[in-house]
Design a protein around this motif. Structure first.
Motif, PDB file in Angstrom:
ATOM      1  N   LEU A  16      69.627 -46.091 103.689  1.00  6.83           N
ATOM      2  CA  LEU A  16      71.253 -46.080 103.213  1.00  6.83           C
ATOM      3  C   LEU A  16      71.181 -46.849 101.752  1.00  6.83           C
ATOM      4  N   ALA A  17      70.860 -48.146 101.779  1.00  7.30           N
ATOM      5  CA  ALA A  17      70.918 -49.139 100.828  1.00  7.30           C
ATOM      6  C   ALA A  17      70.511 -48.564  99.457  1.00  7.30           C
ATOM      7  N   CYS A  18      69.144 -48.126  99.572  1.00  2.02           N
ATOM      8  CA  CYS A  18      68.540 -47.435  98.642  1.00  2.02           C
ATOM      9  C   CYS A  18      69.164 -46.437  98.123  1.00  2.02           C
ATOM     10  N   GLY A  19      69.501 -45.412  98.875  1.00  4.29           N
ATOM     11  CA  GLY A  19      70.189 -44.287  98.428  1.00  4.29           C
ATOM     12  C   GLY A  19      71.449 -44.531  97.720  1.00  4.29           C
ATOM     13  N   THR A  20      72.381 -45.435  98.204  1.00  2.00           N
ATOM     14  CA  THR A  20      73.556 -45.749  97.499  1.00  2.00           C
ATOM     15  C   THR A  20      73.299 -46.346  96.304  1.00  2.00           C
ATOM     16  N   SER A  24      74.356 -44.352  92.818  1.00  2.00           N
ATOM     17  CA  SER A  24      75.458 -45.319  91.874  1.00  2.00           C
ATOM     18  C   SER A  24      74.986 -45.310  90.620  1.00  2.00           C
ATOM     19  N   LEU A  25      73.639 -45.406  90.472  1.00  2.00           N
ATOM     20  CA  LEU A  25      73.100 -45.327  89.014  1.00  2.00           C
ATOM     21  C   LEU A  25      73.280 -44.195  88.413  1.00  2.00           C
ATOM     22  N   ALA A  26      73.215 -42.996  89.155  1.00  2.00           N
ATOM     23  CA  ALA A  26      73.284 -41.534  88.535  1.00  2.00           C
ATOM     24  C   ALA A  26      74.665 -41.397  88.144  1.00  2.00           C
ATOM     25  N   VAL A  27      75.513 -41.689  88.903  1.00  2.00           N
ATOM     26  CA  VAL A  27      77.100 -41.396  88.634  1.00  2.00           C
ATOM     27  C   VAL A  27      77.485 -42.257  87.550  1.00  2.00           C
ATOM     28  N   VAL A  28      77.224 -43.577  87.411  1.00  2.00           N
ATOM     29  CA  VAL A  28      77.549 -44.423  86.104  1.00  2.00           C
ATOM     30  C   VAL A  28      76.901 -43.938  84.934  1.00  2.00           C
ATOM     31  N   ALA A  51      67.346 -37.858  94.617  1.00  2.00           N
ATOM     32  CA  ALA A  51      66.538 -38.938  95.479  1.00  2.00           C
ATOM     33  C   ALA A  51      67.330 -39.860  96.368  1.00  2.00           C
ATOM     34  N   GLY A  52      68.285 -40.170  95.842  1.00  2.00           N
ATOM     35  CA  GLY A  52      69.450 -41.121  96.482  1.00  2.00           C
ATOM     36  C   GLY A  52      69.938 -40.387  97.718  1.00  2.00           C
ATOM     37  N   LEU A  53      70.312 -39.004  97.543  1.00  2.00           N
ATOM     38  CA  LEU A  53      70.520 -38.020  98.673  1.00  2.00           C
ATOM     39  C   LEU A  53      69.468 -37.760  99.710  1.00  2.00           C
ATOM     40  N   ALA A  54      68.325 -37.955  99.275  1.00  2.00           N
ATOM     41  CA  ALA A  54      67.255 -37.835 100.223  1.00  2.00           C
ATOM     42  C   ALA A  54      67.076 -38.964 101.222  1.00  2.00           C
ATOM     43  N   LEU A  55      67.246 -40.066 100.320  1.00  2.00           N
ATOM     44  CA  LEU A  55      67.207 -41.495 101.184  1.00  2.00           C
ATOM     45  C   LEU A  55      68.424 -41.616 101.775  1.00  2.00           C
ATOM     46  N   LEU A  56      69.563 -41.406 101.789  1.00  2.00           N
ATOM     47  CA  LEU A  56      70.768 -41.370 102.617  1.00  2.00           C
ATOM     48  C   LEU A  56      70.616 -40.506 103.842  1.00  2.00           C
ATOM     49  N   PRO A  77      74.952 -53.536 114.596  1.00  2.00           N
ATOM     50  CA  PRO A  77      75.169 -54.749 113.794  1.00  2.00           C
ATOM     51  C   PRO A  77      73.769 -54.679 112.815  1.00  2.00           C
ATOM     52  N   ILE A  78      72.602 -53.990 112.639  1.00  2.00           N
ATOM     53  CA  ILE A  78      71.555 -54.083 112.155  1.00  2.00           C
ATOM     54  C   ILE A  78      71.963 -53.532 110.641  1.00  2.00           C
ATOM     55  N   GLY A  79      72.940 -52.338 111.048  1.00  2.00           N
ATOM     56  CA  GLY A  79      73.084 -51.435 109.689  1.00  2.00           C
ATOM     57  C   GLY A  79      73.782 -52.346 108.546  1.00  2.00           C
ATOM     58  N   VAL A  80      74.444 -53.317 108.945  1.00  2.00           N
ATOM     59  CA  VAL A  80      75.105 -54.183 107.774  1.00  2.00           C
ATOM     60  C   VAL A  80      74.032 -54.681 107.085  1.00  2.00           C
ATOM     61  N   LEU A  81      72.906 -54.827 107.493  1.00  2.00           N
ATOM     62  CA  LEU A  81      71.860 -55.304 106.340  1.00  2.00           C
ATOM     63  C   LEU A  81      71.929 -54.524 105.223  1.00  2.00           C
ATOM     64  N   GLY A  82      72.165 -53.188 105.471  1.00  2.00           N
ATOM     65  CA  GLY A  82      72.327 -52.494 103.966  1.00  2.00           C
ATOM     66  C   GLY A  82      73.380 -53.068 103.212  1.00  2.00           C
ATOM     67  N   LEU A  83      74.173 -53.696 103.315  1.00  2.00           N
ATOM     68  CA  LEU A  83      75.189 -54.374 102.154  1.00  2.00           C
ATOM     69  C   LEU A  83      74.493 -55.487 101.475  1.00  2.00           C
TER      70      LEU A  83
END
Length: 317
Positions: A16-20, A24-28, A51-56, A77-83
């Motif tokens: 989720l972190a890598c996909g985000t 983000s880079l693509a949109v910017v 690629a981000g969509l695939a990772l998400l 709680p582990i999911g917040v590691l993505g931040l």
């Protein structure tokens, strides 16, 4: 099984972190601060965005598998590691060091969000049956949210939209989770074919919330750092889902009282404070603010409303 679930949850956070980060880079790279439909059509053709969509997608699958093997108190709680991962990735990409305020904001988001999830699990009793009145209330609330979001998109100025995108997207995704819950319960209720049990209004609400929420997430990428998007989805989304579940779907446990209410409110306030700090003191936000206040002459600046640095024209002295 528990350690397999933990591993899957970690993989989910990474995906989720890598996909985000990639989206983000693509949109910017394709937008100028406020994403338009024409710009988004170009974004959709970007290999980085795909690629981000695939990772998400992979991260979502890993999260679902983890939840099927372990309690939500272990997985969520582990999911917040993505931040944290998103913050580090983006900081290295833009070559801006992470300041103390940003680390404090992230700690507040993670701490408040984790405690909120744990408290919610302690004081909720997932509904095995949902009344027709409750599903109608969910539909009315979602319609009100969509109306408010639509008005906000029309009347708010560009500099006000960053936090609006974040909270609006998180709220809509919270309703996506609620509608998924409602439809799932309907599928298992009564006899007959599934289309006889499922209310199509709830299915329509699910699709509308998912599509509009997805658009707001992409717009948030264009208006602020990806850490803000990740913070909104890991803080606002679960809070909205839990609150609607408690107040509308009847998921409050028998011992839910004022102590539980104060606990959830305090945890939510801590997380939202973290999001607010992140939106004000993130180094990229401060850099953009300083550039917008600087004289037009200089070496390098950032156009107000845009996250991309552009060269300033030298003076003719």
């Amino acid at each position: 099984m528990l350690w397999i679930a933990v591993g899957l949850a970690v993989l989910s956070a990474v995906g989720l972190a890598c996909g985000t980060h990639l989206q983000s880079l693509a949109v910017v790279s394709k937008s100028e601060g406020r994403l338009s439909l024409r710009e988004f059509s170009r974004v959709l053709r970007s290999p980085r965005w795909m690629a981000g969509l695939a990772l998400l997608g992979a991260g979502t699958v890993c999260n679902v598998l983890a939840l099927s093997l372990a309690p939500v108190t272990v997985v969520q709680p582990i999911g917040v590691l993505g931040l944290v991962i998103t913050t580090i990735l983006h900081s290295r990409h833009v070559r801006i060091p992470i300041n103390t305020h940003t680390w404090l904001a992230i700690a507040l988001c993670i701490g408040g969000g984790t405690l909120f999830v744990l408290a919610a699990v302690r004081y909720t009793n997932p509904a095995l049956a949902i009344t027709e009145r409750a599903t109608d209330v969910v539909t009315y609330l979602l319609a009100a949210v969509v109306a408010v979001v639509s008005i906000g998109l029309l009347v708010l100025k560009d500099h006000q939209l960053s936090l609006f995108y974040l909270f609006a997207a998180g709220t809509l995704y919270g309703f996506v989770a609620v509608e998924v819950k409602v439809v799932t319960v309907q599928l298992h209720a009564g006899a007959g074919s599934w289309w006889q049990n499922v209310d199509l209004i709830n299915v329509l609400g699910l699709l509308v919330a998912a599509v509009l929420g997805g658009w707001l997430v992409q717009s948030a990428y264009a208006s602020g750092p990806p850490e803000l998007v990740m913070a909104g989805l890991t803080v606002v989304d679960p809070m909205v889902g839990v609150l609607v579940g408690l107040t509308v779907l009847g998921e409050a446990a028998t011992d839910f009282g004022w102590v539980a209410g104060i606990t959830l409110a305090a945890c939510g306030a801590v997380s939202i404070t973290g999001v607010r700090l992140l939106s004000r003191y993130h180094p990229e936000v401060l850099t953009a603010l300083a550039a917008s206040r600087a004289p037009r002459t200089g070496e390098l600046g950032i156009v107000p409303g845009s996250r991309r640095p552009v060269p300033q024209q030298p003076s003719e002295d």
